[in-house]
Design a protein around this motif. Structure first.
Motif, PDB file in Angstrom:
ATOM      1  N   TYR A  83       0.839  -1.209   0.000  1.00 38.73           N
ATOM      2  CA  TYR A  83       0.000   0.000   0.000  1.00 38.73           C
ATOM      3  C   TYR A  83       0.870   1.255   0.000  1.00 38.73           C
ATOM      4  N   ILE A  98       2.663   1.780  -3.336  1.00 38.37           N
ATOM      5  CA  ILE A  98       1.793   2.334  -4.382  1.00 38.37           C
ATOM      6  C   ILE A  98       1.694   3.853  -4.231  1.00 38.37           C
ATOM      7  N   PRO A 140       7.155   3.605 -10.965  1.00 35.25           N
ATOM      8  CA  PRO A 140       7.281   2.575  -9.928  1.00 35.25           C
ATOM      9  C   PRO A 140       8.716   2.120  -9.713  1.00 35.25           C
TER      10      PRO A 140
END
Length: 350
Positions: A3, A6, A15
């Motif tokens: 989480y 992200i 990313p």
């Protein structure tokens, strides 16, 4: 951890760059601080606050404690900023473009904590709802199957015909006993037809059905079968129970009790109520039955069906032990009952 990653990936817009930044720079300490404190807050909420307050209807207390937990968690995250800056050899203002404790909370740690708590609660409550729906569907399906099996099998023709014949012969031999037996037989049929259509019925009705069934079964047995019955003297009849759970074991005992002329034949039934815990022990003598026949009689469809009903109606709330040897067969059932809220407060005294 996923989480938080992200969040970082969205902030960096890449990313791979986010992963490199997290795991190859001093910013890992900031990342770890978020993961650590938000994990504690999430688990504290899910496994302490929710079951202890929310699920018990203490909503005001739950909201206050949830807000306090969220604010405390957001505050505990802020020192991670200062430790990260110190480890990097710079200041919080230079590294994060702010040096205000309150601004870090309002702009960063508090929104992240609120989002983490909301996501975790959504997953938890969604999962609980799905499990509840699945169980309700299984219960509805089982109820339909039980009702169909009840209509098909509950009225055992052998039991009915033998009971009627026994009462018929008693009419000439002992009219008073025949009249009482006929009344019990009528009560038993009435219970089967009209009083057991709900998922749970009052315990006193099930015990009354059990008593009538035992008395009628006695009429069918030979005189050399000794029946010892112990029923509860005092109990709270607001307690409810699934219908026909208890009688299944009693019927098996009468059906398979030994009938030898030269040896004792016996059935023992002991039912106790301790608070909301029901304890049933049923045992009977057996003779001339092989191990394979025991499995067929006691470990076959009948026992599997009652186990299945117990699994669905009382998940994690019962224990059933089955034991047998060369001369006897016994079962012990421990069942946690619930109080039917609409039932009056009464006690039964024998």
């Amino acid at each position: 951890m996923l989480y938080q990653y992200i969040w970082w990936a969205v902030a960096f817009g890449n990313p791979i760059k986010a992963a490199v930044t997290i795991f190859s720079t001093t910013l890992f300490l900031k990342y770890f601080t978020y993961v650590f404190w938000e994990t504690l807050a999430v688990y504290f909420n899910l496994y302490y606050l929710l079951p202890r307050y929310f699920e018990r209807g203490k909503y005001s207390t739950y909201v206050v404690l949830l807000v306090a937990t969220t604010l405390l968690t957001a505050g505990c995250i802020v020192p991670g900023y200062y430790l990260t800056a110190s480890l990097a050899g710079t200041t919080v203002k230079e590294l994060f473009h702010t040096d205000s404790f309150l601004s870090i909370i309002l702009a960063n740690s508090l929104p992240s904590t609120v989002a983490a708590m909301t996501l975790a609660m959504s997953i938890k409550l969604g999962r609980s709802w799905l499990q509840t729906q699945r169980r309700e569907q299984m219960l509805e399906k089982e109820k339909l199957e039980t009702e169909l099996n009840y209509l098909k099998y509950q009225f055992n023709p052998h039991f009915l015909f033998n009971t009627i014949n026994s009462i018929f012969f008693l009419i000439h031999k002992n009219p008073d006993i025949a009249s009482a037996s006929l009344a019990k037989f009528s009560d038993l049929l009435r219970h089967q037809l009209y009083e057991c259509n709900d998922r749970q019925i009052l315990l006193n009705k099930e015990i009354a059905y059990l008593e009538n069934g035992i008395e009628l079964e006695r009429l069918r047995q030979n005189a050399n079968v000794e029946v010892d019955i112990q029923l509860p003297v005092l109990y709270d009849t607001r307690l409810g129970i699934a219908p026909f759970i208890l009688m299944t074991f009693v019927e098996n005992a009468f059906k398979h009790v030994s009938k030898q002329a030269d040896q004792p034949n016996w059935i023992q039934i002991d039912l106790q109520i301790d608070g909301q815990d029901l304890k049933l022990a049923v045992s009977n003598s057996i003779a001339g039955i092989t191990e394979e026949q025991k499995v067929m009689h006691y470990g076959g469809i009948g026992l599997k069906n009652v186990r299945r009903r117990l699994d669905l109606m009382y998940p994690g709330q019962y224990e059933l032990a089955v034991n047998s040897n060369s001369s006897s067969f016994s079962i012990r059932l421990t069942l946690q009952l619930s109080v039917l809220q609409s039932a009056p407060i009464m006690h039964k005294i024998a």
